[in-house]
Design an enzyme around this catalytic site. Structure first.
Site, short mmCIF file in Angstrom:
data_model
loop_
_atom_site.label_atom_id
_atom_site.label_comp_id
_atom_site.label_asym_id
_atom_site.label_seq_id
_atom_site.Cartn_x
_atom_site.Cartn_y
_atom_site.Cartn_z
N ARG A 178 17.66 3.50 -6.05
CA ARG A 178 16.26 3.93 -6.06
C ARG A 178 15.54 3.16 -7.15
NH1 ARG A 178 16.09 9.50 -8.45
NH2 ARG A 178 15.11 8.45 -10.21
N HIS A 213 12.16 9.35 -8.89
CA HIS A 213 12.53 10.26 -7.79
C HIS A 213 11.29 10.57 -6.96
CE1 HIS A 213 13.95 13.66 -5.53
NE2 HIS A 213 13.05 14.44 -6.09
N TYR A 216 15.81 8.63 -18.34
CA TYR A 216 17.24 8.88 -18.23
C TYR A 216 18.04 7.70 -17.66
CZ TYR A 216 15.45 10.18 -13.57
OH TYR A 216 14.80 10.19 -12.37
#
Lengths: 346, 373
Positions: free
Chosen positions: B261, B265, B274
């Site tokens: 990805r 998100h 993160y």
């Protein structure tokens, strides 16, 4: 099978007599409803644990495998969430699944499918993808099944918009309501009771349909309205019998469906009696009884001469011990006492 | 008692087009022809632009949350194209990161924007397009794919169902129940798991103790494959073969499509918090668009001028789509009642009327809302 099949509108005008000598069990009435509709509509199939080879854990589907074959009477892995979701997918592709939960208690593991998917599918697709599916099974304390297997799911599930909920109290209604459920274009939650499957009564051999949202007046009286649905209706009738000896006469209303709810019938009755007792074997907090009483207060407050009274199970997990379970559930004695309270005769 | 091995298994990994755009000619045999590669490259480029514009629409307050597809175009492109070519009647049961598979199979592009703008009509699928509404709850929709496949089989059709979900979804029980049903009832379902390494902020190393996600399907007795998910050839081939098995043998297939990805998100997330920038950088190098373009260039099938033309076309297509989505009248208050039951009943009739009259216009956010069309 044709790509699309028109679902007929149920004929509610034909109402055969409830009296007669064709006495069959509640479970047979259910089977009759299913079989009659399955013979007419190839889109209907029955799926669940033990429904085929074993003839159903509670023998509702006895003999149906022989008549309809394994393509339409389908044994599944023990996976309620699985077959509930599979049924939803099949419904979205034009079939009319009947999903049997051996017990509604087991449907809790399928909550996302039955509450978060089936009743919302039509809405979330902008009115395009309906979900004509019937979920059915045993609801309520079946007799010493313990806390986890004795669920009354009506309060919890009827909170969700987009679903219908039928809760028959007798074999005649079981057949008529289930047949209506099978023609309905929305998800129908059909609640049976293990404790009533062996109940016997006259059920007409002919076909008939019972409309949703129409309560039945089981007994007439002018002193108090007693509202219930499903198995506790019988306790209400027992209580009414007892109270009649004391000179108190009750209207006993069997709601038959709680979604939709026939509020009109309740209001009509309290205009005569001015008092109401609601009997519901769910837990009291946010129960169907709470909802009925709220709606009565919203729409019929002026007709009430006394605070509404409700009889629920006690607000504790269902006890396992026979005596404790009996003490916990609504019964005729508790209902009679509630009516006396409502009538100022306690 | 004898001791023996009761079961052994292996997972095949397939990559046909590597990250440098080099094609394995032998493995590529019978897969995509050059004109098809060009077509899919164009579609991926348009999809990437669509994604960027959707992101901007959200940032400028013209759309709600949006999950970017960026970096994951190849898996859905190959899979969607295989469906379109070899089982065009198939059901596609998506989550939300495979836009291209849907576009390739007839979903009008404005539908996805409309959905993320908060309009249920984005999930009104045109007749003849067999795509289910986008499913946001994680992992609950593969069961619907099993149900659709079951219904197709019941109707005597050769219609498969393909469902897309992420690595995170494999931790949901529903996915396993769907796998079990597909296997036990012999259903023509293709489970296409896009392992993009991150379930929001949870890395796949925390998601499972298994070495691969592909092996999740082994326990259910179905063929399982791991592919380079940034390779349209591998994705096309593995889905094409899966369609064959599904149609001929009613056998389900589990596919793990290894990808990444590249975006957050959703627009409500900030992956920089993160993720290691070096990891992201490494995956930028494996971008499916770059490698496909390199391949086309290596075969003299692509040029800078063609690229410019394509970019202009992408802009034109997406501009038109945005205009269409934004040009649709706001939903009416009647919709929320009319779509709840097949037939409006009981107190909803009253509530519908109440919202039309007494409560409408009492909240500033309702400005411009129509009661009924």
């Amino acid at each position: 099978m044709p790509a699309t099949i028109e679902t007929p509108k149920p004929d509610f005008t034909h109402t055969p007599s409830r009296d007669g000598d064709r006495v069959i069990q509640f479970r047979e009435a259910l089977r009759e409803a299913l079989s009659e509709e399955m013979r007419k509509d190839p889109r209907i199939f029955l799926m669940g644990e033990e429904v085929a080879q074993y003839n159903g854990a509670y023998k509702v589907s006895q003999g149906m495998l022989d008549e309809f074959g394994p393509e339409r009477i389908i044994d599944t892995p023990i996976s309620e969430n699985g077959f509930a979701g599979l049924g939803i997918g099949a419904a979205m592709y034009g079939l009319r699944p009947v999903i049997e939960f051996m017990s509604w208690s087991f449907s809790l593991v399928a909550a996302d499918q039955i509450l978060n998917n089936a009743p919302k599918m039509l809405y979330m697709s902008g009115g395009q993808w309906g979900c004509p599916i019937v979920f059915r099974g045993n609801d309520g304390a079946g007799g010493q099944l313990g806390s986890t297997h004795s669920w009354c799911i009506e309060a919890l599930y009827s909170n969700v918009p987009g679903l219908k909920m039928a809760i028959p109290s007798c074999p005649y209604d079981a057949k008529g309501l289930l047949k209506t459920s099978l023609l309905d274009d929305d998800p129908v939650f059909f609640l049976e009771s293990e404790r009533m499957l062996g109940d016997k009564a006259h059920v007409p051999e002919e076909e008939y349909y019972i409309p949703f949202g129409k309560a039945a007046l089981r007994r007439e009286g002018s002193d108090c309205t007693v509202v219930s649905f499903g198995r506790p209706v019988h306790f209400c009738l027992d209580a009414a019998e007892e109270l009649a000896k004391e000179g108190m006469n009750c209207d006993v209303l069997d709601m038959r469906t709680v979604r939709p709810l026939d509020l009109d019938a309740i209001i009509e009755s309290i205009r005569k009696t001015n008092r109401i007792v609601v009997v519901d074997q769910s837990w009291p907090f946010a129960s169907v009884a709470s909802e009925v009483i709220t709606q009565v207060c919203e729409h019929g407050f002026d007709w009430l001469d006394a605070p509404p009274v409700r009889v629920n199970s006690d607000d504790v997990p269902t006890p396992y011990a026979k005596e404790l379970e009996a003490a916990y559930l609504p019964n005729a004695h508790k209902i009679a006492q509630a009516v006396r309270t409502a009538c100022g005769r306690a | 008692m004898p001791k023996k091995t009761a079961y052994t298994a292996k997972i095949e990994y397939l990559q046909i087009l590597d990250e440098n755009g080099k094609l394995d000619e032998r493995l590529a045999r019978g897969t995509l022809k050059d004109d098809e590669v060009i077509f899919l490259y164009e579609q991926m480029t348009i999809s990437r632009h669509y994604d960027e514009i959707a992101f901007k629409l959200q940032r400028s307050g013209r759309m709600g949350t949006y999950p970017q597809n960026k970096g994951q175009e190849a898996g859905p492109a190959g899979a969607g194209y295989a469906i379109r070519q070899h089982n065009p009647e198939a059901w596609l049961v998506p989550c939300y990161r495979e836009n291209l598979a849907l576009f390739l199979n007839g979903l009008p592009m404005e539908k996805i924007l409309l959905h993320w703008m908060g309009d249920e009509r984005g999930n009104q699928i045109p007749d003849g397009v067999n795509i289910l509404p986008i499913s946001i709850p994680i992992g609950t929709h593969p069961l619907h794919a099993a149900g659709l496949a079951w219904a197709g089989k019941y109707r005597g059709e050769d219609r498969v169902a393909i469902t897309f979900f992420g690595d995170g979804a494999t931790s949901e029980g529903d996915v396993h129940e769907a796998l079990n049903f597909a296997s036990a009832l012999k259903l023509p379902v293709i489970f296409f798991c896009q392992n993009n390494r991150w379930a929001i902020s949870v890395p796949s190393s925390i998601q499972t103790g298994s070495e691969t996600f592909a092996q999740k399907g082994l326990a259910y007795g179905m063929p399982c494959f791991q592919i380079d998910g940034n390779d349209i050839f591998a994705s096309y081939k593995v889905v094409k073969d899966a369609i064959n098995r599904a149609v001929k043998e009613n056998q389900p297939t589990f596919i793990e499509s290894l990808t990444y990805r590249l975006g957050d998100h959703t627009t409500a997330d900030d992956a920089r918090r993160y993720r290691d920038p070096e990891e992201v950088e490494a995956w930028v190098g494996r971008d499916p668009l770059i490698r496909t373009r390199k391949y086309l260039e290596s075969k003299d099938l692509w040029s800078e001028s063609k690229q410019k033309e394509l970019e202009a076309k992408a802009k034109e297509v997406v501009d038109a789509v945005v205009k269409k989505a934004e040009g649709i009248d706001k939903p009416t208050t009647d919709d929320i009642f009319d779509y709840t039951f097949a037939e409006l009943n009981g107190q909803l009739i009253e509530q519908k009327q109440t919202l039309r009259t007494s409560s409408l216009g009492t909240h500033p956010q309702q400005e411009g809302l129509q009661t009924h069309a």
